[in-house]
Design a protein around this motif. Structure first.
Motif, PDB file in Angstrom:
ATOM      1  N   THR A  58      24.320  67.972  21.152  1.00 39.94           N
ATOM      2  CA  THR A  58      24.950  68.005  22.012  1.00 39.94           C
ATOM      3  C   THR A  58      26.372  67.656  21.472  1.00 39.94           C
ATOM      4  O   THR A  58      26.732  67.563  20.315  1.00 39.94           O
ATOM      5  CB  THR A  58      24.541  66.123  22.007  1.00 39.94           C
ATOM      6  OG1 THR A  58      24.329  65.562  20.706  1.00 39.94           O
ATOM      7  CG2 THR A  58      22.546  66.006  21.923  1.00 39.94           C
ATOM      8  N   ASP A 104      23.947  69.869  31.985  1.00 42.95           N
ATOM      9  CA  ASP A 104      26.233  69.225  32.120  1.00 42.95           C
ATOM     10  C   ASP A 104      25.769  67.882  32.969  1.00 42.95           C
ATOM     11  O   ASP A 104      24.463  67.495  33.783  1.00 42.95           O
ATOM     12  CB  ASP A 104      27.202  69.993  32.239  1.00 42.95           C
ATOM     13  CG  ASP A 104      28.554  69.297  32.492  1.00 42.95           C
ATOM     14  OD1 ASP A 104      28.193  68.135  32.122  1.00 42.95           O
ATOM     15  OD2 ASP A 104      29.422  70.006  32.713  1.00 42.95           O
ATOM     16  N   ILE A 127      16.249  64.127  29.732  1.00 41.83           N
ATOM     17  CA  ILE A 127      17.552  64.822  28.865  1.00 41.83           C
ATOM     18  C   ILE A 127      16.179  64.760  27.165  1.00 41.83           C
ATOM     19  O   ILE A 127      16.166  66.046  26.220  1.00 41.83           O
ATOM     20  CB  ILE A 127      18.234  64.040  28.222  1.00 41.83           C
ATOM     21  CG1 ILE A 127      19.267  64.296  28.647  1.00 41.83           C
ATOM     22  CG2 ILE A 127      18.293  64.079  26.758  1.00 41.83           C
ATOM     23  CD1 ILE A 127      20.531  62.965  28.313  1.00 41.83           C
ATOM     24  N   ALA A 158      15.415  69.010  26.644  1.00 42.70           N
ATOM     25  CA  ALA A 158      15.481  69.403  24.919  1.00 42.70           C
ATOM     26  C   ALA A 158      13.774  69.261  24.064  1.00 42.70           C
ATOM     27  O   ALA A 158      13.840  70.771  23.255  1.00 42.70           O
ATOM     28  CB  ALA A 158      15.778  67.688  23.704  1.00 42.70           C
ATOM     29  N   ILE A 199      23.124  70.336  25.166  1.00 46.72           N
ATOM     30  CA  ILE A 199      23.682  68.722  26.194  1.00 46.72           C
ATOM     31  C   ILE A 199      24.962  68.275  26.157  1.00 46.72           C
ATOM     32  O   ILE A 199      25.375  67.635  25.406  1.00 46.72           O
ATOM     33  CB  ILE A 199      22.765  68.026  25.935  1.00 46.72           C
ATOM     34  CG1 ILE A 199      20.933  68.976  25.993  1.00 46.72           C
ATOM     35  CG2 ILE A 199      22.743  67.011  27.105  1.00 46.72           C
ATOM     36  CD1 ILE A 199      20.484  67.603  25.977  1.00 46.72           C
ATOM     37  N   ALA A 223      23.714  61.795  25.157  1.00 47.35           N
ATOM     38  CA  ALA A 223      22.383  62.078  24.452  1.00 47.35           C
ATOM     39  C   ALA A 223      21.684  62.885  23.259  1.00 47.35           C
ATOM     40  O   ALA A 223      20.836  62.350  23.104  1.00 47.35           O
ATOM     41  CB  ALA A 223      22.373  63.892  24.940  1.00 47.35           C
ATOM     42  N   ASP A 224      22.708  62.602  22.464  1.00 37.57           N
ATOM     43  CA  ASP A 224      23.213  62.020  21.247  1.00 37.57           C
ATOM     44  C   ASP A 224      22.468  61.030  20.336  1.00 37.57           C
ATOM     45  O   ASP A 224      21.384  61.037  19.330  1.00 37.57           O
ATOM     46  CB  ASP A 224      24.663  62.023  20.236  1.00 37.57           C
ATOM     47  CG  ASP A 224      25.258  60.453  20.542  1.00 37.57           C
ATOM     48  OD1 ASP A 224      25.402  61.274  22.259  1.00 37.57           O
ATOM     49  OD2 ASP A 224      25.309  59.954  19.760  1.00 37.57           O
ATOM     50  N   PRO A 266      19.635  65.680  17.101  1.00 40.50           N
ATOM     51  CA  PRO A 266      20.680  67.257  17.132  1.00 40.50           C
ATOM     52  C   PRO A 266      21.880  66.878  16.108  1.00 40.50           C
ATOM     53  O   PRO A 266      21.902  66.831  15.521  1.00 40.50           O
ATOM     54  CB  PRO A 266      20.927  66.478  18.537  1.00 40.50           C
ATOM     55  CG  PRO A 266      20.848  64.730  18.354  1.00 40.50           C
ATOM     56  CD  PRO A 266      19.385  64.919  17.147  1.00 40.50           C
ATOM     57  N   ARG A 276      25.240  67.069  16.381  1.00 45.27           N
ATOM     58  CA  ARG A 276      26.338  66.093  17.294  1.00 45.27           C
ATOM     59  C   ARG A 276      27.376  66.206  16.665  1.00 45.27           C
ATOM     60  O   ARG A 276      28.019  65.679  16.166  1.00 45.27           O
ATOM     61  CB  ARG A 276      26.040  64.807  17.337  1.00 45.27           C
ATOM     62  CG  ARG A 276      24.726  63.745  16.984  1.00 45.27           C
ATOM     63  CD  ARG A 276      24.271  63.289  16.210  1.00 45.27           C
ATOM     64  NE  ARG A 276      25.035  63.241  14.836  1.00 45.27           N
ATOM     65  CZ  ARG A 276      24.394  62.030  13.962  1.00 45.27           C
ATOM     66  NH1 ARG A 276      24.235  60.865  14.191  1.00 45.27           N
ATOM     67  NH2 ARG A 276      24.924  62.555  12.215  1.00 45.27           N
ATOM     68  N   TYR A 282      28.548  61.225  14.240  1.00 44.78           N
ATOM     69  CA  TYR A 282      28.750  62.777  14.808  1.00 44.78           C
ATOM     70  C   TYR A 282      28.496  63.639  13.507  1.00 44.78           C
ATOM     71  O   TYR A 282      29.203  62.961  12.794  1.00 44.78           O
ATOM     72  CB  TYR A 282      29.803  62.932  15.624  1.00 44.78           C
ATOM     73  CG  TYR A 282      29.964  61.679  16.966  1.00 44.78           C
ATOM     74  CD1 TYR A 282      29.228  62.285  18.275  1.00 44.78           C
ATOM     75  CD2 TYR A 282      30.927  61.029  16.649  1.00 44.78           C
ATOM     76  CE1 TYR A 282      29.700  61.424  19.024  1.00 44.78           C
ATOM     77  CE2 TYR A 282      30.864  59.740  18.392  1.00 44.78           C
ATOM     78  CZ  TYR A 282      30.100  60.570  18.753  1.00 44.78           C
ATOM     79  OH  TYR A 282      29.424  59.809  20.437  1.00 44.78           O
TER      80      TYR A 282
END
Lengths: 204, 204
Positions: free
Chosen positions: B6, B32, B92, B96, B103, B108-109, B117, B119, B177
């Protein structure tokens, strides 16, 4: 101009490991505790004294005075401390001028700002940092996870205070760095290898 | 489980370019604007309407009421908006589950947090973002640098507000992240290539 990589890092996040691996992959010089040794040599203070001064809350180093009311002892101690910080600047600049290198900690990103280093910040969540410290025995094996978490937060508070006092910038603020790596989820060994490849490609 | 990357990003930082290049290098699906198209299909609203709802300050979507004093119109509009956000979650998650993918945006994260994911957050200083927008003609060619900077800050404020309302977390806070990339200094093309290599190695 030499390629210089600086590493800022939270305690227990593996910043030193990332720095060391990057230096190994790239064949760069690596500086960490060596900075303290060099300052000690240049100032004739002991390594322990230099370390103590550098790790102390910087606000304690500059006492508030009214009407120049320093005592001789205060003034002498302050002078010693200023000498150490001036030498830290000199030592780090000399290291950066000598060869391609990786420098861990010591506000090197800020001290070398005119030389445009590649600035990495390494961080992790508190759980990962505690686990890493236990695994590596970094903070003494007698500490339990709860005490370790407290110890880690205390060291990071000192690092923040030191960085912010000397640079006027926020420690760990991503805008002060080119890359911020969360080692809770990123594999340090793999990441170092591929990041090193990027530097190798750039040198071609 | 699929590999999901993401990308959160500041406006004008090149987050979309990094995402697109990563997807190309890895042969992953890339999402996107496609997310908006899918939501429109599922809800029978127009893409423009979906876009408008998603980009609006989220606080406007949930009016403060006293004693359930919604008018019928308010209540109907609120229902439509909730439908769109529920569909965003579904779309979403379906993307996935379908394949390895990248993404961009849309929290989305956070939406995919149970799927772990990777991130990434992409950011840059304001000067670089203005330059990138001018170079790419992203925000209309009529804007001068000063107006562009204001426009960029406004869009980022909306993104922050949107993210924080829906996730309860701080937008751009590096702890949310795995990797934060400052494109003021990092070459997106080179970085995407080497980061993609890291994912390729991990899949071996």
């Amino acid at each position: 101009m030499n390629t210089i990589i600086t590493i800022g890092r939270e305690f227990g996040s593996g910043g030193r490991e990332l720095g060391r691996r990057l230096a190994e992959e790239l064949g760069f010089d690596y500086y960490d505790k060596e900075i303290i040794t060099e300052i000690a040599k240049k100032t004739s203070f002991s390594e322990q004294y230099v370390q103590q001064i550098i790790e102390k809350n910087p606000h304690d180093l500059f006492p508030i005075t009214v009407g120049h009311s320093f005592s001789y002892v205060d003034s002498y101690a302050l002078h010693q401390k200023q000498t150490i910080f001036t030498e830290q600047d000199n030592v780090i600049n000399e290291m950066a001028d000598k060869s391609n290198c990786v420098i861990v900690g010591r506000c090197a990103d800020y001290i070398l700002r005119d030389k445009k280093p590649f600035r990495i910040f390494v961080y992790a969540d508190i759980k990962s940092k505690v686990e890493r410290c236990i695994k590596n025995g970094t903070a003494g094996e007698e500490l339990n996870p709860k005490k370790l978490a407290k110890h880690i937060k205390k060291i990071d508070k000192q690092r923040r205070s030191y960085y912010e006092f000397f640079t006027g910038k926020t420690w760990g603020d991503k805008l002060n760095y080119d890359l911020c790596v969360n080692t809770s989820s990123v594999d340090i060994k793999e990441f170092a290898k591929h990041l090193a490849d990027m530097f190798k490609d750039a040198e071609k």
